[in-house]
Scaffold this motif. Sequence first.
Motif, short mmCIF file in Angstrom:
data_model
loop_
_atom_site.label_atom_id
_atom_site.label_comp_id
_atom_site.label_asym_id
_atom_site.label_seq_id
_atom_site.Cartn_x
_atom_site.Cartn_y
_atom_site.Cartn_z
N THR A 34 0.85 -1.19 0.00
CA THR A 34 0.00 0.00 0.00
C THR A 34 0.88 1.25 0.00
O THR A 34 2.04 1.21 0.43
CB THR A 34 -0.92 0.02 1.23
OG1 THR A 34 -0.11 0.10 2.42
CG2 THR A 34 -1.76 -1.24 1.28
N SER A 35 0.32 2.35 -0.46
CA SER A 35 1.09 3.60 -0.50
C SER A 35 1.28 4.19 0.89
O SER A 35 2.21 4.97 1.12
CB SER A 35 0.38 4.61 -1.41
OG SER A 35 -0.94 4.84 -0.94
N GLN A 36 0.39 3.83 1.84
CA GLN A 36 0.50 4.40 3.19
C GLN A 36 1.61 3.73 4.00
O GLN A 36 2.44 4.41 4.63
CB GLN A 36 -0.84 4.29 3.93
CG GLN A 36 -1.97 5.09 3.32
CD GLN A 36 -2.67 4.33 2.20
OE1 GLN A 36 -2.31 3.20 1.89
NE2 GLN A 36 -3.65 4.98 1.60
N GLN A 38 3.65 1.05 2.74
CA GLN A 38 4.69 0.42 1.91
C GLN A 38 4.81 -1.08 2.19
O GLN A 38 5.84 -1.69 1.94
CB GLN A 38 6.05 1.11 2.12
CG GLN A 38 6.07 2.59 1.80
CD GLN A 38 5.87 2.87 0.31
OE1 GLN A 38 6.42 2.16 -0.53
NE2 GLN A 38 5.09 3.88 0.01
N MET A 63 6.51 0.49 -3.79
CA MET A 63 5.50 1.10 -4.65
C MET A 63 6.07 1.34 -6.05
O MET A 63 5.34 1.28 -7.05
CB MET A 63 5.02 2.41 -4.05
CG MET A 63 4.05 2.24 -2.89
SD MET A 63 2.53 1.40 -3.40
CE MET A 63 1.94 2.51 -4.65
N ASN A 67 4.34 0.28 -9.50
CA ASN A 67 4.07 1.19 -10.61
C ASN A 67 4.73 0.71 -11.91
O ASN A 67 4.14 0.83 -13.00
CB ASN A 67 4.58 2.59 -10.26
CG ASN A 67 3.80 3.21 -9.11
OD1 ASN A 67 2.64 2.87 -8.87
ND2 ASN A 67 4.44 4.11 -8.38
N TYR A 80 -1.89 -3.57 -7.36
CA TYR A 80 -1.52 -2.33 -6.69
C TYR A 80 -2.43 -2.10 -5.49
O TYR A 80 -3.45 -2.79 -5.31
CB TYR A 80 -1.66 -1.15 -7.66
CG TYR A 80 -2.98 -1.11 -8.37
CD1 TYR A 80 -4.11 -0.52 -7.80
CD2 TYR A 80 -3.13 -1.72 -9.61
CE1 TYR A 80 -5.32 -0.52 -8.44
CE2 TYR A 80 -4.34 -1.72 -10.27
CZ TYR A 80 -5.45 -1.11 -9.67
OH TYR A 80 -6.65 -1.13 -10.32
#
Length: 457
Positions: A34-36, A38, A63, A67, A80
């Motif tokens: 996750t982007s929050q 990692q 991330m 991507n 993702y």
Amino acid sequence: MATTWQVSSSEVGHLVTRIFDATRTEPLVVVSPTSQTQRPRIDVARLVELLPAGAEVAVLATMEASNLLSDAVDPQFQCYGGSVRVILPGASRTDNWRRHRRFTIYPEDDADQLCALIAGHVADIQGIGPASHSVGRQATVFLDPSQAAQLLAYRRQLMSGRDALDGAGGDGQGLDAARTAAADSAGPGVADREPVGPGPISPAPKPGPGLRRVVTAPPPAARPTPTEQAPPAQHPQPVGAPAEPVPTDPPHTITLDVETLQELLDKSVESVVDKVIASVEDGLLTLLNQEFQAQDRERSRADMLEEQNADLQQRLDAAGPHGSALVEVWADPERQLRWEIEQEWLQGTPEAERGSALMTYTLTRRFLDSLGADIVPRGKTVRVMVDILAGQAWDRHVTHPFNDAARGGKQRVRQDGALAWRTYVKAESPGAPRLTWWMCADGSVEFEHVGHHDELI
């Protein structure tokens, strides 16, 4: 036990190669961060324990790696936002997204339960071979029957044009007839050579096959033999004296068969036509190939949006029309459902529109059991039940009498005078569920069953 490997940014290319590796015979599970945080939203070690032997687990380490994977593959293979993608063997870039399931994971989800769900899905699909790819087209130079027929008609037009050129060139028969007629009228003794300058072609037929067309060529330079004497020296003419005529030898000619000339012309025309046809075919195939690739890209985007919509719709149906998660306040199934109906009515109906209370109703054991089927969205079913009890089923949903025959027949009536009705819970979906209920003679409602639209018929 399943094998696992961390995929860094530099190893994304190896992951893409592994996804489309024709020799891969086991499912490939891709886990994204996750982007929050990692990090993945599930315990990868726990997932590896539950997965059957032979499966592969590729964990995107960052991330940036996630991507890069999204940029390298079509949407049906992207992974993702903490989701998990299970990619079957024999993967192709034209596969439908349903073939390679993506599990969307939210922070409030039970991670252990999801690991078990993913492991069960992998166990179910083990041994499944490559798909037939009937949904999409291979990005190759390929024509369907109608396009091939159009291309064949165009080729025939080109070939008919070549035949017209052949007819214009002639096969020598018409020319033979004209020259024969001219020779008969001219009589014998006519010279069989054409003059040097412009003039009519000699009407006399030439020996050998067919007619010959005479081509004038300059005479070769005269070379004196040893026995020949050198010509006498020429003295200059006096000024003003008329020039003496210089004797010249007759020009030499080269003859060429009309058939030979026609054969050369045919080869030249055929070569030009073949090149034109090949060029046109290559151009058409290139354009068609580009069109197929564009269609595949648009289909992939549509599949991705459909996947996201299906996931959100599933969660919305489970949560209810108002987006609130189901709260269990009673252990008894009937008391719990009655509480949900009351809450739905209070939250979904403004106070000014409530009027009198809902109709009285009864819940059969059969209905409570059918409510737990996977095909039935509980939140949507409760909303439909509230509309029925409020007398708005005919205005807000498709509602029709439940007849005693699949096609036609009469509305079912019980011995106590209750009439059978059916209301759509969902429409235009596989096995769209229907809610079957009775309108009793005393004005109350009895809920009988909810489930697949073919049940009870």
